[in-house]
Design a protein around this motif. Structure first.
Motif, mmCIF file in Angstrom:
data_model
loop_
_atom_site.group_PDB
_atom_site.id
_atom_site.type_symbol
_atom_site.label_atom_id
_atom_site.label_comp_id
_atom_site.label_asym_id
_atom_site.label_seq_id
_atom_site.Cartn_x
_atom_site.Cartn_y
_atom_site.Cartn_z
ATOM 1 N N VAL A 39 -15.784 11.103 -33.982
ATOM 2 C CA VAL A 39 -15.970 10.062 -35.001
ATOM 3 C C VAL A 39 -16.824 8.926 -34.448
ATOM 4 C CG1 VAL A 39 -14.760 8.297 -36.355
ATOM 5 C CG2 VAL A 39 -13.879 10.633 -36.270
ATOM 6 N N ALA A 40 -16.574 8.533 -33.217
ATOM 7 C CA ALA A 40 -17.362 7.465 -32.598
ATOM 8 C C ALA A 40 -18.836 7.856 -32.494
ATOM 9 C CB ALA A 40 -16.798 7.134 -31.218
ATOM 10 N N LEU A 41 -19.106 9.090 -32.110
ATOM 11 C CA LEU A 41 -20.499 9.541 -32.010
ATOM 12 C C LEU A 41 -21.187 9.554 -33.367
ATOM 13 C CD1 LEU A 41 -20.272 12.505 -29.471
ATOM 14 C CD2 LEU A 41 -21.508 10.362 -29.182
ATOM 15 N N ILE A 42 -20.483 10.021 -34.360
ATOM 16 C CA ILE A 42 -21.069 10.101 -35.699
ATOM 17 C C ILE A 42 -21.363 8.714 -36.240
ATOM 18 C CG2 ILE A 42 -20.571 10.714 -38.105
ATOM 19 C CD1 ILE A 42 -19.076 13.175 -36.963
ATOM 20 N N LEU A 43 -20.468 7.776 -36.029
ATOM 21 C CA LEU A 43 -20.623 6.441 -36.589
ATOM 22 C C LEU A 43 -21.574 5.559 -35.796
ATOM 23 C CD1 LEU A 43 -16.943 5.663 -37.600
ATOM 24 C CD2 LEU A 43 -18.814 6.408 -39.081
ATOM 25 N N SER A 44 -21.822 5.867 -34.540
ATOM 26 C CA SER A 44 -22.576 4.957 -33.693
ATOM 27 C C SER A 44 -24.042 5.332 -33.497
ATOM 28 C CB SER A 44 -21.902 4.845 -32.332
ATOM 29 O OG SER A 44 -22.038 6.063 -31.629
ATOM 30 N N THR A 45 -24.511 6.436 -33.977
ATOM 31 C CA THR A 45 -25.887 6.820 -33.696
ATOM 32 C C THR A 45 -26.757 6.745 -34.936
ATOM 33 O OG1 THR A 45 -26.310 9.133 -34.134
ATOM 34 C CG2 THR A 45 -24.742 8.697 -32.485
ATOM 35 N N ASP A 46 -28.040 6.576 -34.702
ATOM 36 C CA ASP A 46 -28.999 6.559 -35.799
ATOM 37 C C ASP A 46 -29.300 7.965 -36.289
ATOM 38 O OD1 ASP A 46 -30.886 3.893 -34.266
ATOM 39 O OD2 ASP A 46 -29.185 3.820 -35.640
ATOM 40 N N LYS A 47 -29.137 8.935 -35.417
ATOM 41 C CA LYS A 47 -29.407 10.328 -35.763
ATOM 42 C C LYS A 47 -28.104 11.007 -36.153
ATOM 43 C CE LYS A 47 -33.210 10.514 -32.499
ATOM 44 N NZ LYS A 47 -33.746 11.147 -31.304
ATOM 45 N N GLY A 48 -27.397 10.403 -37.068
ATOM 46 C CA GLY A 48 -26.078 10.891 -37.462
ATOM 47 C C GLY A 48 -26.108 12.299 -38.005
ATOM 48 N N GLU A 63 -28.006 14.883 -37.112
ATOM 49 C CA GLU A 63 -28.036 15.876 -36.033
ATOM 50 C C GLU A 63 -26.685 15.955 -35.331
ATOM 51 O OE1 GLU A 63 -31.227 15.092 -33.331
ATOM 52 O OE2 GLU A 63 -32.685 14.881 -34.953
ATOM 53 N N VAL A 64 -26.137 14.791 -35.030
ATOM 54 C CA VAL A 64 -24.844 14.757 -34.348
ATOM 55 C C VAL A 64 -23.772 15.348 -35.251
ATOM 56 C CG1 VAL A 64 -23.082 13.254 -33.360
ATOM 57 C CG2 VAL A 64 -25.482 12.791 -32.924
ATOM 58 N N LYS A 65 -23.842 15.012 -36.544
ATOM 59 C CA LYS A 65 -22.846 15.520 -37.490
ATOM 60 C C LYS A 65 -22.891 17.043 -37.542
ATOM 61 C CE LYS A 65 -21.895 13.420 -41.451
ATOM 62 N NZ LYS A 65 -22.069 12.931 -42.834
ATOM 63 N N ASP A 66 -24.088 17.620 -37.553
ATOM 64 C CA ASP A 66 -24.212 19.085 -37.570
ATOM 65 C C ASP A 66 -23.636 19.705 -36.305
ATOM 66 O OD1 ASP A 66 -25.416 19.008 -40.050
ATOM 67 O OD2 ASP A 66 -27.461 19.111 -39.243
ATOM 68 N N LYS A 67 -23.946 19.098 -35.158
ATOM 69 C CA LYS A 67 -23.421 19.616 -33.889
ATOM 70 C C LYS A 67 -21.899 19.521 -33.851
ATOM 71 C CE LYS A 67 -27.454 18.666 -31.033
ATOM 72 N NZ LYS A 67 -27.986 17.884 -29.911
ATOM 73 N N MET A 68 -21.370 18.385 -34.303
ATOM 74 C CA MET A 68 -19.918 18.206 -34.279
ATOM 75 C C MET A 68 -19.233 19.147 -35.268
ATOM 76 S SD MET A 68 -19.557 16.167 -31.862
ATOM 77 C CE MET A 68 -17.799 16.089 -31.966
ATOM 78 N N THR A 69 -19.859 19.361 -36.410
ATOM 79 C CA THR A 69 -19.300 20.298 -37.385
ATOM 80 C C THR A 69 -19.217 21.695 -36.789
ATOM 81 O OG1 THR A 69 -20.174 19.000 -39.215
ATOM 82 C CG2 THR A 69 -19.587 21.278 -39.692
ATOM 83 N N ASP A 70 -20.296 22.115 -36.134
ATOM 84 C CA ASP A 70 -20.295 23.430 -35.484
ATOM 85 C C ASP A 70 -19.222 23.493 -34.407
ATOM 86 O OD1 ASP A 70 -22.374 24.239 -37.094
ATOM 87 O OD2 ASP A 70 -23.930 23.877 -35.581
ATOM 88 N N TRP A 71 -19.102 22.407 -33.620
ATOM 89 C CA TRP A 71 -18.126 22.385 -32.533
ATOM 90 C C TRP A 71 -16.709 22.478 -33.083
ATOM 91 C CZ3 TRP A 71 -14.347 18.801 -30.958
ATOM 92 C CH2 TRP A 71 -13.814 19.043 -29.685
ATOM 93 N N PHE A 72 -16.417 21.719 -34.158
ATOM 94 C CA PHE A 72 -15.085 21.766 -34.741
ATOM 95 C C PHE A 72 -14.788 23.118 -35.373
ATOM 96 C CE2 PHE A 72 -14.990 17.034 -34.675
ATOM 97 C CZ PHE A 72 -13.798 16.901 -33.989
ATOM 98 N N CYS A 73 -15.803 23.735 -35.976
ATOM 99 C CA CYS A 73 -15.596 25.077 -36.539
ATOM 100 C C CYS A 73 -15.264 26.073 -35.435
ATOM 101 C CB CYS A 73 -16.832 25.522 -37.319
ATOM 102 S SG CYS A 73 -17.022 24.677 -38.896
ATOM 103 N N GLY A 96 -6.624 14.669 -30.259
ATOM 104 C CA GLY A 96 -6.858 13.323 -30.785
ATOM 105 C C GLY A 96 -8.020 12.640 -30.098
ATOM 106 N N ALA A 97 -8.108 12.815 -28.787
ATOM 107 C CA ALA A 97 -9.221 12.214 -28.043
ATOM 108 C C ALA A 97 -10.551 12.835 -28.462
ATOM 109 C CB ALA A 97 -9.001 12.404 -26.542
ATOM 110 N N ALA A 98 -10.566 14.144 -28.651
ATOM 111 C CA ALA A 98 -11.793 14.817 -29.077
ATOM 112 C C ALA A 98 -12.206 14.352 -30.471
ATOM 113 C CB ALA A 98 -11.595 16.334 -29.054
ATOM 114 N N LEU A 99 -11.250 14.231 -31.360
ATOM 115 C CA LEU A 99 -11.545 13.771 -32.714
ATOM 116 C C LEU A 99 -12.059 12.338 -32.696
ATOM 117 C CD1 LEU A 99 -11.513 14.344 -35.729
ATOM 118 C CD2 LEU A 99 -9.144 13.594 -35.777
ATOM 119 N N GLY A 100 -11.432 11.497 -31.906
ATOM 120 C CA GLY A 100 -11.880 10.106 -31.792
ATOM 121 C C GLY A 100 -13.288 10.002 -31.238
ATOM 122 N N ALA A 101 -13.595 10.813 -30.236
ATOM 123 C CA ALA A 101 -14.942 10.810 -29.658
ATOM 124 C C ALA A 101 -15.970 11.288 -30.681
ATOM 125 C CB ALA A 101 -14.974 11.702 -28.413
#
Length: 68
Positions: free
Chosen positions: A21-30, A32-42, A14-19
């Motif tokens: 989501v916070a990173l994806i929603l809070s950055t202008d370079k969403g 890049e972050v979204k791709d990294k997080m997608t890879d990490w979750f996979c 839950g903490a990892a998921l919350g972090a």
């Protein structure tokens, strides 16, 4: 798996998921972050599937030993 272990794993997931989501929603370079997080979750999902398969095999072996 013990009840306490399941609770700790759930809290950490839950903490990892919350972090994430916070990173994806809070950055202008969403993107890049979204791709990294997608890879990490996979990767996390693949590792979880492998761990579950290993645990399933161990349970089956234990059951076979008990029945024998």
């Amino acid at each position: 798996m013990k009840k306490e272990t399941k609770i700790i794993a759930g809290v950490l997931a839950g903490a990892a998921l919350g972090a994430a989501v916070a990173l994806i929603l809070s950055t202008d370079k969403g993107g890049e972050v979204k791709d990294k997080m997608t890879d990490w979750f996979c990767d996390l999902l693949d590792a979880s599937k492998d761990k579950l398969a290993d645990m399933t095999d161990q349970v089956k072996e234990t059951i076979a030993k008990v029945r024998a």
